[in-house]
Structure formats: structure tokens, C-alpha cells
Design a protein around this motif. Structure first.
Motif, PDB file in Angstrom:
ATOM      1  N   PHE A  65       0.832  -1.200   0.000  1.00  0.00           N
ATOM      2  CA  PHE A  65       0.000   0.000   0.000  1.00  0.00           C
ATOM      3  C   PHE A  65       0.871   1.257   0.000  1.00  0.00           C
ATOM      4  O   PHE A  65       0.601   2.218  -0.728  1.00  0.00           O
ATOM      5  N   GLY A  66       1.937   1.243   0.811  1.00  0.00           N
ATOM      6  CA  GLY A  66       2.863   2.384   0.851  1.00  0.00           C
ATOM      7  C   GLY A  66       3.527   2.626  -0.498  1.00  0.00           C
ATOM      8  O   GLY A  66       3.652   3.770  -0.956  1.00  0.00           O
ATOM      9  N   LEU A  67       3.950   1.542  -1.160  1.00  0.00           N
ATOM     10  CA  LEU A  67       4.555   1.677  -2.492  1.00  0.00           C
ATOM     11  C   LEU A  67       3.555   2.221  -3.504  1.00  0.00           C
ATOM     12  O   LEU A  67       3.889   3.071  -4.331  1.00  0.00           O
ATOM     13  N   TRP A  68       2.328   1.727  -3.440  1.00  0.00           N
ATOM     14  CA  TRP A  68       1.295   2.230  -4.343  1.00  0.00           C
ATOM     15  C   TRP A  68       1.049   3.722  -4.110  1.00  0.00           C
ATOM     16  O   TRP A  68       0.941   4.490  -5.056  1.00  0.00           O
ATOM     17  N   MET A  69       0.961   4.091  -2.865  1.00  0.00           N
ATOM     18  CA  MET A  69       0.720   5.508  -2.547  1.00  0.00           C
ATOM     19  C   MET A  69       1.885   6.377  -3.038  1.00  0.00           C
ATOM     20  O   MET A  69       1.678   7.444  -3.606  1.00  0.00           O
ATOM     21  N   PHE A  70       3.102   5.917  -2.804  1.00  0.00           N
ATOM     22  CA  PHE A  70       4.272   6.671  -3.260  1.00  0.00           C
ATOM     23  C   PHE A  70       4.259   6.819  -4.783  1.00  0.00           C
ATOM     24  O   PHE A  70       4.452   7.910  -5.325  1.00  0.00           O
ATOM     25  N   ALA A  71       3.999   5.699  -5.469  1.00  0.00           N
ATOM     26  CA  ALA A  71       3.968   5.736  -6.938  1.00  0.00           C
ATOM     27  C   ALA A  71       2.826   6.624  -7.418  1.00  0.00           C
ATOM     28  O   ALA A  71       2.972   7.386  -8.383  1.00  0.00           O
ATOM     29  N   TRP A  72       1.675   6.565  -6.757  1.00  0.00           N
ATOM     30  CA  TRP A  72       0.534   7.388  -7.146  1.00  0.00           C
ATOM     31  C   TRP A  72       0.845   8.879  -6.988  1.00  0.00           C
ATOM     32  O   TRP A  72       0.504   9.683  -7.849  1.00  0.00           O
ATOM     33  N   VAL A  73       1.511   9.231  -5.900  1.00  0.00           N
ATOM     34  CA  VAL A  73       1.897  10.632  -5.679  1.00  0.00           C
ATOM     35  C   VAL A  73       2.862  11.079  -6.778  1.00  0.00           C
ATOM     36  O   VAL A  73       2.724  12.181  -7.336  1.00  0.00           O
ATOM     37  N   GLN A  74       3.824  10.227  -7.122  1.00  0.00           N
ATOM     38  CA  GLN A  74       4.773  10.568  -8.182  1.00  0.00           C
ATOM     39  C   GLN A  74       4.058  10.766  -9.517  1.00  0.00           C
ATOM     40  O   GLN A  74       4.329  11.735 -10.241  1.00  0.00           O
ATOM     41  N   LEU A  75       3.151   9.860  -9.847  1.00  0.00           N
ATOM     42  CA  LEU A  75       2.393   9.979 -11.093  1.00  0.00           C
ATOM     43  C   LEU A  75       1.520  11.235 -11.085  1.00  0.00           C
ATOM     44  O   LEU A  75       1.426  11.944 -12.091  1.00  0.00           O
ATOM     45  N   SER A  76       0.896  11.516  -9.954  1.00  0.00           N
ATOM     46  CA  SER A  76       0.057  12.713  -9.853  1.00  0.00           C
ATOM     47  C   SER A  76       0.881  13.973 -10.066  1.00  0.00           C
ATOM     48  O   SER A  76       0.435  14.910 -10.726  1.00  0.00           O
ATOM     49  N   MET A  77       2.088  13.998  -9.523  1.00  0.00           N
ATOM     50  CA  MET A  77       2.956  15.165  -9.705  1.00  0.00           C
ATOM     51  C   MET A  77       3.338  15.319 -11.177  1.00  0.00           C
ATOM     52  O   MET A  77       3.352  16.432 -11.709  1.00  0.00           O
ATOM     53  N   ARG A  78       3.645  14.195 -11.839  1.00  0.00           N
ATOM     54  CA  ARG A  78       3.997  14.269 -13.266  1.00  0.00           C
ATOM     55  C   ARG A  78       2.814  14.741 -14.101  1.00  0.00           C
ATOM     56  O   ARG A  78       2.970  15.541 -15.023  1.00  0.00           O
ATOM     57  N   ILE A  79       1.614  14.264 -13.774  1.00  0.00           N
ATOM     58  CA  ILE A  79       0.420  14.711 -14.486  1.00  0.00           C
ATOM     59  C   ILE A  79       0.196  16.199 -14.251  1.00  0.00           C
ATOM     60  O   ILE A  79      -0.107  16.955 -15.179  1.00  0.00           O
ATOM     61  N   GLY A  80       0.364  16.658 -13.012  1.00  0.00           N
ATOM     62  CA  GLY A  80       0.211  18.077 -12.687  1.00  0.00           C
ATOM     63  C   GLY A  80       1.201  18.939 -13.455  1.00  0.00           C
ATOM     64  O   GLY A  80       0.834  19.997 -13.985  1.00  0.00           O
ATOM     65  N   ASP A  81       2.451  18.484 -13.536  1.00  0.00           N
ATOM     66  CA  ASP A  81       3.469  19.228 -14.298  1.00  0.00           C
ATOM     67  C   ASP A  81       3.089  19.312 -15.779  1.00  0.00           C
ATOM     68  O   ASP A  81       3.213  20.366 -16.404  1.00  0.00           O
TER      69      ASP A  81
END
Length: 198
Positions: free
Chosen positions: A22-38
Motif C-alpha cells: 500500500f505504501g509503495l502504491w501511494m508513493f507511486a501514485w503521488v509521483q504519477l500525480s505530480m507528473r500529471i500536474g506538471d
């Protein structure tokens, strides 16, 4: 007793494993969200710059046409008392043109676009000088030479400015399409990474 301990350690290992996943998924999701935001911010910035550049070029063309009309009216008006109004109109058009040229921000900032825009500035300056030169000449010749002055000195320069500004607009469109394809590649990359994560 030992089996209870084993069950607790298995349960703890399962919870710990789920927690890590779950922690890895959350970390990866945050990273993907940041890339989408950029990518979204870049897309918005490019869209804004493109619209502003196109509007600026369109306004440059309309100011050139307005200056052309004011100049033609000045040449054809037999009343010298109206000259002040025509000069004021021309000054206003050229002040606005100067502001528009300074405010222009290219979409892709390629060397070709910078070169074309420098040519546009040069043509606008030559257009202004040719009008000023004519208005500084003998007014009595204007009425006689009006058609000749317009067809030789003003209309060709005006047409060149319009053609060059349309060329800059085409380069803007090409730069915009190129930037959009880069952003599309970022979105595809994020989508691929998301599927890999899932």
C-alpha cells in the motif's frame, strides 16, 4: 502455544506486506500525480502563450492596416487643417504597434521564428519611415502623386508586413503542435507507468 505465535507472526507478516505494498502504491501514485500536474501546467502555459502570440500578431496586422488607411486619407484630403488629426492617428497606431512588438512572446522560440519576427520588426520600422518621409515632403505634390505614392511606397510594404506576420503565425502554429506532441508523450508515459503500477 507455538501455533498461536506462528499465526501471529504470519498475520503480522501479511499486514506488514500489505502495508508495504500500500505504501509503495501511494508513493507511486503521488509521483504519477505530480507528473500529471506538471504536464497540465506546461500544457496550460503553452496554450496561453500560443493564444497571446496569435492575438498579438493579429493586432499588429490590424494596426498596420489602420495606419495605412490614415495615411491614405491624409494624402487624399485637400484640407491641410485635418493633417494634425491624421498625424495623431498615425502616432497612435505606431505607439500601439511598438507596444505589441515589445509584448510579443514566441511559442517555441526557435531560431527561425526569432529571425522572422526580427524581419517583421524591421519591416514595420521601414513602413513607418516611408510614411514619415512622405508626410515631411511637399504637401502640394501629394494630391497629384497620391496614387503613385500609395502603390509604390506604402501598399507593397504593408503587404510584406502582413505576409511576414502570417509567416510568424505559421511558425507559432508549428511550434504549438510540436509542444503539444511533447506533452502528449508525457501523458502516454504516465499512462504506461500507471498500468505497470497497477
Amino acid at each position: 502455544m507455538q501455533s498461536t505465535r506462528e499465526r501471529l507472526s504470519i498475520r503480522a507478516a501479511v499486514f506488514l506486506g500489505f502495508g508495504l505494498i500500500f505504501g509503495l502504491w501511494m508513493f507511486a501514485w503521488v509521483q504519477l500525480s505530480m507528473r500529471i500536474g506538471d504536464a497540465q501546467q506546461r500544457a496550460e502555459a503553452i496554450n496561453t502563450r500560443y493564444v497571446k502570440a496569435q492575438e498579438t500578431l493579429s493586432n499588429i496586422r490590424s494596426q498596420v492596416l489602420m495606419a495605412s488607411v490614415a495615411f491614405r486619407d491624409a494624402l487624399l484630403d485637400p484640407d491641410p487643417g485635418n493633417m494634425r488629426n491624421y498625424r495623431t492617428q498615425l502616432e497612435r497606431s505606431y505607439t500601439t504597434l511598438d507596444q505589441l512588438l515589445r509584448a510579443y512572446e514566441p511559442v517555441s522560440d526557435s531560431a527561425e521564428e526569432r529571425q522572422q519576427f526580427a524581419r517583421l520588426e524591421s519591416e514595420v520600422d521601414a513602413y513607418r519611415r516611408s510614411m514619415v518621409d512622405v508626410l515631411a515632403s511637399d504637401r502640394n505634390q501629394w494630391l497629384v502623386e497620391a496614387r503613385n505614392l500609395l502603390s509604390r511606397r506604402v501598399t507593397p510594404r504593408r503587404d510584406v508586413i502582413i505576409a511576414v506576420s502570417e509567416g510568424v503565425q505559421s511558425l507559432n502554429r508549428a511550434g504549438y503542435v510540436e509542444q503539444q506532441s511533447v506533452i502528449g508523450a508525457v501523458y502516454r508515459s504516465v499512462q504506461r507507468d500507471l498500468w505497470q503500477l497497477l
